[in-house]
Scaffold this motif. Structure first.
Motif, PDB file in Angstrom:
ATOM      1  N   ASP A  18       0.854  -1.174   0.000  1.00 30.78           N
ATOM      2  CA  ASP A  18       0.000   0.000   0.000  1.00 30.78           C
ATOM      3  C   ASP A  18       0.903   1.240   0.000  1.00 30.78           C
ATOM      4  OD1 ASP A  18       0.818   0.179   2.771  1.00 30.78           O
ATOM      5  OD2 ASP A  18      -0.978   1.368   3.118  1.00 30.78           O
ATOM      6  N   THR A  30       0.823   9.987   1.285  1.00 34.97           N
ATOM      7  CA  THR A  30       1.020   8.849   0.406  1.00 34.97           C
ATOM      8  C   THR A  30       2.484   8.765  -0.002  1.00 34.97           C
ATOM      9  OG1 THR A  30      -1.223   8.964  -0.471  1.00 34.97           O
ATOM     10  CG2 THR A  30       0.409   7.829  -1.818  1.00 34.97           C
ATOM     11  N   LEU A 195      -5.060   3.072  -0.193  1.00 34.76           N
ATOM     12  CA  LEU A 195      -4.724   3.177  -1.605  1.00 34.76           C
ATOM     13  C   LEU A 195      -3.885   4.440  -1.852  1.00 34.76           C
ATOM     14  CD1 LEU A 195      -8.266   2.340  -3.026  1.00 34.76           C
ATOM     15  CD2 LEU A 195      -6.304   0.816  -3.026  1.00 34.76           C
ATOM     16  N   PRO A 196      -3.164   4.444  -2.999  1.00 30.00           N
ATOM     17  CA  PRO A 196      -3.057   3.430  -4.042  1.00 30.00           C
ATOM     18  C   PRO A 196      -2.128   2.288  -3.655  1.00 30.00           C
ATOM     19  CG  PRO A 196      -1.764   5.337  -4.642  1.00 30.00           C
ATOM     20  CD  PRO A 196      -2.499   5.698  -3.383  1.00 30.00           C
ATOM     21  N   ASN A 214       0.040   0.227 -10.798  1.00 26.37           N
ATOM     22  CA  ASN A 214      -0.404   1.042  -9.678  1.00 26.37           C
ATOM     23  C   ASN A 214      -1.927   0.994  -9.645  1.00 26.37           C
ATOM     24  OD1 ASN A 214      -1.249   4.111  -8.731  1.00 26.37           O
ATOM     25  ND2 ASN A 214       0.462   3.257  -7.592  1.00 26.37           N
ATOM     26  N   ASP A 216      -5.439   2.265  -8.013  1.00 23.97           N
ATOM     27  CA  ASP A 216      -6.139   3.257  -7.208  1.00 23.97           C
ATOM     28  C   ASP A 216      -7.627   2.933  -7.173  1.00 23.97           C
ATOM     29  OD1 ASP A 216      -7.164   4.049  -9.660  1.00 23.97           O
ATOM     30  OD2 ASP A 216      -5.929   5.863  -9.803  1.00 23.97           O
ATOM     31  N   GLU A 217      -8.410   3.872  -6.666  1.00 27.83           N
ATOM     32  CA  GLU A 217      -9.841   3.593  -6.469  1.00 27.83           C
ATOM     33  C   GLU A 217     -10.599   3.433  -7.780  1.00 27.83           C
ATOM     34  OE1 GLU A 217      -8.961   7.914  -6.514  1.00 27.83           O
ATOM     35  OE2 GLU A 217      -8.270   6.238  -5.285  1.00 27.83           O
ATOM     36  N   ASN A 219      -9.506   1.485 -10.320  1.00 30.21           N
ATOM     37  CA  ASN A 219      -9.159   0.215 -10.938  1.00 30.21           C
ATOM     38  C   ASN A 219     -10.350  -0.741 -10.895  1.00 30.21           C
ATOM     39  OD1 ASN A 219      -8.018  -2.764 -10.595  1.00 30.21           O
ATOM     40  ND2 ASN A 219      -6.495  -1.590 -11.744  1.00 30.21           N
TER      41      ASN A 219
END
Length: 275
Positions: A18, A30, A195-196, A214, A216-217, A219
């Protein structure tokens, strides 16, 4: 906090991490926890990190130029090492250097030297290998005594599904699916993981990276996992008979292909003293 998992299988390697780090409820950021070192045709090395971000970043900063003595006395780096064992030694050496430099100052501020790393991959002429490196700079290898995966960070939520599914014979795509379900279980139960995600799937003897994504939300595949995994668990849960408490039913026995629940015998009770 974070969650990273790496699997060493007969067919290849799977790495998933993560990217959330936080220093309090209102300081969430992040940062990528996966670092890939690649010299196509010669070596692919993958490093996953968890723990104090300043410590792990310092370790990674040293790695590119860290030099140790090789088996024949010659200096070696991660780019010239002939084995993954020596790469793990180099990672451990970098951890010890950061500890020697920073641990005492961190201790004075009440901060533990918290650092966990996974390093794995393949060097030309050698099988794939996978190591877990601890804060003391020592390490252990996967594939010994049947262990084919490592986790670091918030590992407890995603461990059960891996234990039930993954073996060294598991196909790569199935293992990647299991890793993502393991991550989803962790995301569901712990806000310090987020995420990501970075997913790398490496095929045995490829000596190059060709499956790195990679997530993320947005995908679609991971969104499908997040929506369907909980629903399927609920379906399985609902299909299991509830326990009974009347003490009249026999032990587990097959009936029309379905197991019957075993009766729960009540515990004996001690009456409260009178008067």
């Amino acid at each position: 906090m974070t969650y990273c998992v790496a699997m060493r299988l007969n067919a290849g390697l799977v790495f998933l991490s993560d990217s959330r780090t936080n220093a309090g409820m209102d300081q969430i950021s992040t940062f990528r926890k996966m670092t890939v070192y690649e010299n196509a045709g010669d070596r692919v090395l993958v490093l996953l990190s968890a723990g104090n971000l300043a410590i792990t970043q310092a370790v990674k900063q040293l790695l590119g130029n860290e030099v140790i003595e090789g088996p024949d006395g010659d200096p070696i780096t991660i780019w010239t090492a002939k084995s993954l064992f020596d790469v793990a030694r180099i990672v451990g050496s970098a951890v010890r250097k950061v500890y020697a430099r920073d641990a005492e100052a961190l201790k004075k501020h009440g901060i533990d030297f918290n650092c966990s790393l996974i390093v794995g991959g393949q060097i030309k002429g050698e099988p794939m290998r996978l190591f877990s490196v601890y804060a003391a700079g020592n390490f252990v290898e996967a594939g010994i005594d049947g262990v084919c995966y490592f986790q670091i960070g918030e590992s407890k939520y995603g461990k059960p599904v891996i234990d039930r599914v993954v073996t060294p014979h598991t196909p790569l795509e199935e293992a990647a699916k299991c890793a993502l379900i393991s991550m989803d279980s962790t995301l569901k139960s712990n806000l310090s993981v987020g995420l990501p995600l970075d997913l790398l799937v490496y095929q045995t003897d490829a000596l190059k990276v060709d499956k790195l994504i990679n997530i993320d939300e947005t995908n679609a595949y991971f969104r499908m996992i997040r929506s369907s995994w909980g629903q399927r668990l609920r379906q399985v849960f609902d299909s299991i008979p509830d326990p009974t408490w009347n003490g009249d039913q026999p032990d587990l026995a097959a009936s029309n292909g379905h197991a019957q629940p075993q009766a729960m015998n009540p515990l004996s009770k001690i009456a409260a003293p009178q008067g």
